[in-house]
Design a protein around this motif. Structure first.
Motif, PDB file in Angstrom:
ATOM      1  N   LEU A  13      50.052  42.169  37.741  1.00  0.00           N
ATOM      2  CA  LEU A  13      48.693  42.231  36.802  1.00  0.00           C
ATOM      3  C   LEU A  13      48.006  41.113  37.178  1.00  0.00           C
ATOM      4  CD1 LEU A  13      50.416  43.190  33.386  1.00  0.00           C
ATOM      5  CD2 LEU A  13      48.886  44.415  34.732  1.00  0.00           C
ATOM      6  N   LEU A  14      48.375  40.011  37.421  1.00  0.00           N
ATOM      7  CA  LEU A  14      47.603  38.816  37.691  1.00  0.00           C
ATOM      8  C   LEU A  14      46.559  38.886  38.954  1.00  0.00           C
ATOM      9  CD1 LEU A  14      49.653  35.818  37.076  1.00  0.00           C
ATOM     10  CD2 LEU A  14      47.924  36.379  35.848  1.00  0.00           C
ATOM     11  N   LEU A  15      47.197  39.740  39.960  1.00  0.00           N
ATOM     12  CA  LEU A  15      46.577  40.234  41.038  1.00  0.00           C
ATOM     13  C   LEU A  15      45.446  41.088  40.705  1.00  0.00           C
ATOM     14  CD1 LEU A  15      49.189  40.389  43.558  1.00  0.00           C
ATOM     15  CD2 LEU A  15      47.440  38.816  43.645  1.00  0.00           C
ATOM     16  N   VAL A  16      45.680  42.050  39.950  1.00  0.00           N
ATOM     17  CA  VAL A  16      44.740  42.858  39.595  1.00  0.00           C
ATOM     18  C   VAL A  16      43.451  42.245  38.757  1.00  0.00           C
ATOM     19  CG1 VAL A  16      44.035  45.088  38.149  1.00  0.00           C
ATOM     20  CG2 VAL A  16      46.193  44.985  39.408  1.00  0.00           C
ATOM     21  N   PHE A  17      43.820  41.659  37.985  1.00  0.00           N
ATOM     22  CA  PHE A  17      42.766  40.492  37.173  1.00  0.00           C
ATOM     23  C   PHE A  17      41.823  39.913  38.059  1.00  0.00           C
ATOM     24  CE2 PHE A  17      41.556  36.695  35.091  1.00  0.00           C
ATOM     25  CZ  PHE A  17      40.755  37.416  33.956  1.00  0.00           C
ATOM     26  N   LYS A  18      42.731  39.292  39.120  1.00  0.00           N
ATOM     27  CA  LYS A  18      42.022  38.480  39.882  1.00  0.00           C
ATOM     28  C   LYS A  18      40.938  39.232  40.794  1.00  0.00           C
ATOM     29  CE  LYS A  18      42.411  34.785  43.565  1.00  0.00           C
ATOM     30  NZ  LYS A  18      42.233  35.282  44.903  1.00  0.00           N
ATOM     31  N   LEU A  19      41.482  40.282  41.326  1.00  0.00           N
ATOM     32  CA  LEU A  19      40.467  41.272  42.137  1.00  0.00           C
ATOM     33  C   LEU A  19      39.385  41.693  41.350  1.00  0.00           C
ATOM     34  CD1 LEU A  19      43.080  43.467  44.238  1.00  0.00           C
ATOM     35  CD2 LEU A  19      41.476  41.623  45.028  1.00  0.00           C
ATOM     36  N   TYR A  20      39.776  42.253  40.074  1.00  0.00           N
ATOM     37  CA  TYR A  20      38.398  42.658  39.099  1.00  0.00           C
ATOM     38  C   TYR A  20      37.493  41.636  38.884  1.00  0.00           C
ATOM     39  CZ  TYR A  20      36.240  43.684  34.810  1.00  0.00           C
ATOM     40  OH  TYR A  20      35.284  43.917  33.770  1.00  0.00           O
ATOM     41  N   HIS A  21      38.078  40.227  38.934  1.00  0.00           N
ATOM     42  CA  HIS A  21      37.051  39.152  38.466  1.00  0.00           C
ATOM     43  C   HIS A  21      36.192  39.088  39.829  1.00  0.00           C
ATOM     44  CE1 HIS A  21      35.401  35.505  36.944  1.00  0.00           C
ATOM     45  NE2 HIS A  21      35.938  34.926  38.057  1.00  0.00           N
ATOM     46  N   GLU A  22      36.810  38.974  40.917  1.00  0.00           N
ATOM     47  CA  GLU A  22      36.007  38.937  42.289  1.00  0.00           C
ATOM     48  C   GLU A  22      34.971  39.909  42.459  1.00  0.00           C
ATOM     49  OE1 GLU A  22      38.527  38.168  45.343  1.00  0.00           O
ATOM     50  OE2 GLU A  22      39.507  36.374  44.496  1.00  0.00           O
ATOM     51  N   LYS A  23      35.679  41.427  42.158  1.00  0.00           N
ATOM     52  CA  LYS A  23      34.569  42.337  42.023  1.00  0.00           C
ATOM     53  C   LYS A  23      33.453  42.105  41.286  1.00  0.00           C
ATOM     54  CE  LYS A  23      34.261  47.241  42.180  1.00  0.00           C
ATOM     55  NZ  LYS A  23      34.998  48.548  42.008  1.00  0.00           N
ATOM     56  N   LYS A  24      33.763  41.677  39.961  1.00  0.00           N
ATOM     57  CA  LYS A  24      32.652  41.469  39.022  1.00  0.00           C
ATOM     58  C   LYS A  24      31.755  40.548  39.478  1.00  0.00           C
ATOM     59  CE  LYS A  24      32.194  40.502  33.979  1.00  0.00           C
ATOM     60  NZ  LYS A  24      32.758  40.184  32.818  1.00  0.00           N
ATOM     61  N   LYS A  25      32.143  39.537  40.145  1.00  0.00           N
ATOM     62  CA  LYS A  25      31.377  38.273  40.457  1.00  0.00           C
ATOM     63  C   LYS A  25      30.639  38.629  41.517  1.00  0.00           C
ATOM     64  CE  LYS A  25      31.824  33.902  42.327  1.00  0.00           C
ATOM     65  NZ  LYS A  25      32.842  32.679  42.874  1.00  0.00           N
ATOM     66  N   ILE A  26      31.036  39.371  42.624  1.00  0.00           N
ATOM     67  CA  ILE A  26      30.068  40.021  43.814  1.00  0.00           C
ATOM     68  C   ILE A  26      29.120  41.172  43.031  1.00  0.00           C
ATOM     69  CG2 ILE A  26      30.342  41.547  45.731  1.00  0.00           C
ATOM     70  CD1 ILE A  26      32.765  40.082  46.558  1.00  0.00           C
ATOM     71  N   ARG A  27      29.543  41.703  42.470  1.00  0.00           N
ATOM     72  CA  ARG A  27      28.636  42.907  41.853  1.00  0.00           C
ATOM     73  C   ARG A  27      27.281  42.002  40.953  1.00  0.00           C
ATOM     74  NH1 ARG A  27      31.136  45.939  37.448  1.00  0.00           N
ATOM     75  NH2 ARG A  27      32.679  45.993  39.194  1.00  0.00           N
TER      76      ARG A  27
END
Length: 116
Positions: A13-27
């Motif tokens: 879950l932490l990894l998924v949250f981190k990936l989601y946060h990075e994707k949102k930042k790049i977007r």
């Protein structure tokens, strides 16, 4: 055994949250770049795209976009210089042609009014 499963789930879950946060930042960064490019194109200026990012690929893209903007601004400047040069040349040619034509016109008018 169940504790291990809970730990694995929490880590995932932490990894998924981190990936989601990075994707949102790049977007967000891509959205900013798009908006800034629209501003630069609609209001001709010597601005560049500036963005702080850790993403190497995004930095490379920014560098290439800025190189393209440099090329575009240099092209516009060169085009303006050529246009000014052509206008000056046309003005000079026009003046050089007008002077002899004025002299000839003066002689013709003199001949027309003075029949002797």
């Amino acid at each position: 055994m169940i504790y291990l499963l809970i730990v694995v789930i929490v880590v995932l879950l932490l990894l998924v949250f981190k990936l989601y946060h990075e994707k949102k930042k790049i977007r967000y960064q891509l959205s900013y770049m798009t908006e800034k490019m629209n501003q630069i194109i609609s209001n001709p200026s010597a601005e560049r795209l500036l963005l702080m990012t850790e993403e190497k690929e995004l930095r490379n893209l920014l560098n290439e976009i800025n190189r393209l903007l440099d090329f575009h601004h240099q092209y516009i400047a060169d085009n303006a210089k050529v246009r000014m040069s052509m206008n000056r040349m046309l003005s000079n040619v026009s003046h050089d042609l007008r002077t002899p034509l004025t002299v000839i016109l003066g002689y013709l008018e003199t001949m027309e009014y003075d029949k002797n």
